[in-house]
Design a protein around this motif. Structure first.
Motif: not given
Length: 92
Positions: A8-36
């Motif tokens: 789950h992505l934790q979003v603080p209470a009262g989080f508001d991404d409705s402002e056009a300038d913020s462009q904040v959207h909760p998302m996750a990142r995962l890394l994959f590494s290898g030799t090829t």
């Protein structure tokens, strides 16, 4: 359906991404590494196929001096199950 809180992505209470300038959207990142390239993309493909996620973006890096120098980062959001969606209160 019970959900693993680690997925789950934790979003603080009262989080508001409705402002056009913020462009904040909760998302996750995962890394994959290898030799090829094939090894890295296969690891990512396998993980994505096992999880209900929506891929948003990727990035690719070559890390000099590492045992597994190829690094793929995937950015994603978790998909909700259809039965978990809020009910449409306007429908009769």
């Amino acid at each position: 359906m019970d959900r693993d809180p680690d997925y789950h992505l934790q979003v603080p209470a009262g989080f508001d991404d409705s402002e056009a300038d913020s462009q904040v959207h909760p998302m996750a990142r995962l890394l994959f590494s290898g030799t090829t390239n094939a090894e890295v993309f296969d690891r990512a493909r396998q993980w994505v196929s096992e999880h209900n996620v929506f891929l948003v973006d990727t990035s690719w890096k070559y890390m000099y001096g590492e045992d597994e120098p190829l690094l793929l980062a995937i950015y994603f959001t978790f998909e909700e199950e259809p039965d978990d969606e809020p009910a449409d209160e306007t429908a009769n």
